[in-house]
Design a protein around this motif. Sequence first.
Motif, PDB file in Angstrom:
ATOM      1  N   ALA A 143      -3.228  -6.174   3.921  1.00  0.00           N
ATOM      2  CA  ALA A 143      -2.365  -4.954   3.657  1.00  0.00           C
ATOM      3  C   ALA A 143      -2.502  -4.443   2.235  1.00  0.00           C
ATOM      4  O   ALA A 143      -2.724  -5.073   1.423  1.00  0.00           O
ATOM      5  N   THR A 144      -2.689  -3.045   2.380  1.00  0.00           N
ATOM      6  CA  THR A 144      -2.646  -2.486   1.088  1.00  0.00           C
ATOM      7  C   THR A 144      -2.602  -1.001   1.046  1.00  0.00           C
ATOM      8  O   THR A 144      -2.336  -0.555   2.127  1.00  0.00           O
ATOM      9  N   GLU A 145      -2.164  -0.323  -0.038  1.00  0.00           N
ATOM     10  CA  GLU A 145      -2.100   0.989  -0.328  1.00  0.00           C
ATOM     11  C   GLU A 145      -3.430   1.777  -0.772  1.00  0.00           C
ATOM     12  O   GLU A 145      -3.598   2.834  -0.426  1.00  0.00           O
ATOM     13  N   VAL A 164      -4.917  -2.881   6.831  1.00  0.00           N
ATOM     14  CA  VAL A 164      -3.696  -2.581   7.254  1.00  0.00           C
ATOM     15  C   VAL A 164      -3.268  -1.637   6.230  1.00  0.00           C
ATOM     16  O   VAL A 164      -2.859  -2.045   5.132  1.00  0.00           O
ATOM     17  N   LEU A 165      -3.149  -0.366   6.413  1.00  0.00           N
ATOM     18  CA  LEU A 165      -2.691   0.605   5.462  1.00  0.00           C
ATOM     19  C   LEU A 165      -1.022   0.739   5.380  1.00  0.00           C
ATOM     20  O   LEU A 165      -0.452   0.959   6.489  1.00  0.00           O
ATOM     21  N   VAL A 166      -0.627   0.391   4.034  1.00  0.00           N
ATOM     22  CA  VAL A 166       0.954   0.487   4.194  1.00  0.00           C
ATOM     23  C   VAL A 166       1.258   1.512   3.094  1.00  0.00           C
ATOM     24  O   VAL A 166       0.535   1.687   2.186  1.00  0.00           O
ATOM     25  N   GLY A 167       2.563   1.917   3.165  1.00  0.00           N
ATOM     26  CA  GLY A 167       3.046   2.882   2.174  1.00  0.00           C
ATOM     27  C   GLY A 167       3.800   2.540   1.042  1.00  0.00           C
ATOM     28  O   GLY A 167       4.180   2.979   0.064  1.00  0.00           O
ATOM     29  N   GLY A 168       4.197   1.314   1.160  1.00  0.00           N
ATOM     30  CA  GLY A 168       4.861   0.591   0.060  1.00  0.00           C
ATOM     31  C   GLY A 168       5.377  -0.685   0.498  1.00  0.00           C
ATOM     32  O   GLY A 168       5.089  -1.223   1.662  1.00  0.00           O
ATOM     33  N   ALA A 169       6.091  -1.403  -0.663  1.00  0.00           N
ATOM     34  CA  ALA A 169       6.697  -2.869  -0.418  1.00  0.00           C
ATOM     35  C   ALA A 169       5.571  -3.708   0.291  1.00  0.00           C
ATOM     36  O   ALA A 169       5.529  -4.469   1.258  1.00  0.00           O
ATOM     37  N   CYS A 170       4.195  -3.431  -0.390  1.00  0.00           N
ATOM     38  CA  CYS A 170       3.235  -4.282   0.284  1.00  0.00           C
ATOM     39  C   CYS A 170       3.221  -5.793   0.026  1.00  0.00           C
ATOM     40  O   CYS A 170       2.869  -6.471   1.209  1.00  0.00           O
ATOM     41  N   VAL A 183      -3.719  -6.577  -1.023  1.00  0.00           N
ATOM     42  CA  VAL A 183      -4.363  -6.049  -2.182  1.00  0.00           C
ATOM     43  C   VAL A 183      -3.608  -5.177  -2.915  1.00  0.00           C
ATOM     44  O   VAL A 183      -2.796  -4.115  -2.102  1.00  0.00           O
ATOM     45  N   ASP A 184      -2.728  -5.367  -3.970  1.00  0.00           N
ATOM     46  CA  ASP A 184      -1.526  -4.591  -4.663  1.00  0.00           C
ATOM     47  C   ASP A 184      -1.827  -4.629  -6.227  1.00  0.00           C
ATOM     48  O   ASP A 184      -2.510  -5.546  -6.723  1.00  0.00           O
ATOM     49  N   LEU A 185      -1.289  -3.746  -6.899  1.00  0.00           N
ATOM     50  CA  LEU A 185      -1.211  -3.647  -8.191  1.00  0.00           C
ATOM     51  C   LEU A 185      -0.221  -4.787  -8.934  1.00  0.00           C
ATOM     52  O   LEU A 185       0.870  -4.887  -8.270  1.00  0.00           O
ATOM     53  N   SER A 186      -0.544  -5.464 -10.198  1.00  0.00           N
ATOM     54  CA  SER A 186       0.053  -6.419 -10.807  1.00  0.00           C
ATOM     55  C   SER A 186      -0.137  -6.098 -12.056  1.00  0.00           C
ATOM     56  O   SER A 186      -1.231  -6.090 -12.560  1.00  0.00           O
ATOM     57  N   SER A 187       1.104  -5.953 -13.056  1.00  0.00           N
ATOM     58  CA  SER A 187       1.035  -5.827 -14.437  1.00  0.00           C
ATOM     59  C   SER A 187       1.311  -7.188 -14.902  1.00  0.00           C
ATOM     60  O   SER A 187       0.619  -7.772 -15.784  1.00  0.00           O
ATOM     61  N   SER A 188       2.530  -7.813 -14.631  1.00  0.00           N
ATOM     62  CA  SER A 188       2.999  -9.181 -15.430  1.00  0.00           C
ATOM     63  C   SER A 188       2.873 -10.286 -14.293  1.00  0.00           C
ATOM     64  O   SER A 188       2.720 -11.388 -14.764  1.00  0.00           O
ATOM     65  N   GLY A 189       2.829  -9.972 -12.955  1.00  0.00           N
ATOM     66  CA  GLY A 189       2.658 -10.995 -11.972  1.00  0.00           C
ATOM     67  C   GLY A 189       3.860 -11.420 -11.691  1.00  0.00           C
ATOM     68  O   GLY A 189       4.403 -12.269 -10.591  1.00  0.00           O
TER      69      GLY A 189
END
Length: 313
Positions: A143-145, A164-170, A183-189
């Motif tokens: 799942a990812t944006e 699987v395309l998701v729009g948020g709360a991945c 697959v999602d963005l992470s800055s601090s984890g």
Amino acid sequence: MSSRRSDKKTETAAGKVGKTTTALPFSDIVRLAIPNKGRISGPVMDLIEKSGLHLPEAGERRLITKTLDPHVEILFARPVDIPEYVATGAADLGITGHDMVIEREADVAELLDLGIGKARLVLAVHEDSAVSSVKELAGKKVATEFAVITRAFFARHNVPVEVVLVGGACEAAPHLGIADAIVDLSSSGTTLRTNRLRVIGEVLATSTQLIANRPALETKKEKIGEIRLALESVLRARGQCYLMMNVKRTSLDAVRNVLPGLSGPTIMDVASSEDLVAVHAVVSEERVYSLINALKRAGAKDILVMAIQRMVR
């Protein structure tokens, strides 16, 4: 007979006397698209203001607003749309994430890394998952944006997956059984750890970029270069401060030995009976605390510490 003077008083539609203004043709204007919301919108606005491109109409929440430079205007847009606007020429410049540029497959030039919003696009699974490598996700759901980036990542690894395309709360996808990984963005984890997710791979490193329309780089080269320099000068000044002090000439060598600087300290004579010189230097903010005492011991006095807003080299 109408006048050609731009400040000639004329009758307005309401019957009141006003001043006409001569609008610049769009070809003479550089349009800069910036985020209208999101985590980088505040830092970007701060950067724009400090660069000198003040927005007198910003409070009116307009889609397009002027700046104090009559040849530059600001377009407020969603970060994900900015690459497309710049690629098609709806905007000449844009500020958005590198990940957005790649995801939208936009043919733009990345001119300057603004160092804002640094993050990683990561591949993660539930902490209880038996999966520990990319290869083990073959035939599974992710799942990812960021569908474009994700498909390209797994294609490079020759691992077939269902995106699987998701729009948020991945991060909720593995818990809900929607997908085996995200697959999602992470800055601090922190968000990943809070949601009991474990990173098993890095997909992409990203940060906020100044991007440009390729044809505009030629047709509006001078103004685009001016804007780039203004933004870069603010970035260069970050974390730096300006030190000024008086030093007896006999103590100058001792002060010089403890004082760092971008190109060495600047030294000027002072009209004083004490045989003083003025010493100026740009130093890192994090060194100021320890430097002050060292400079005092070396013979410096009347020390001033000043913030730097812009630095042009």
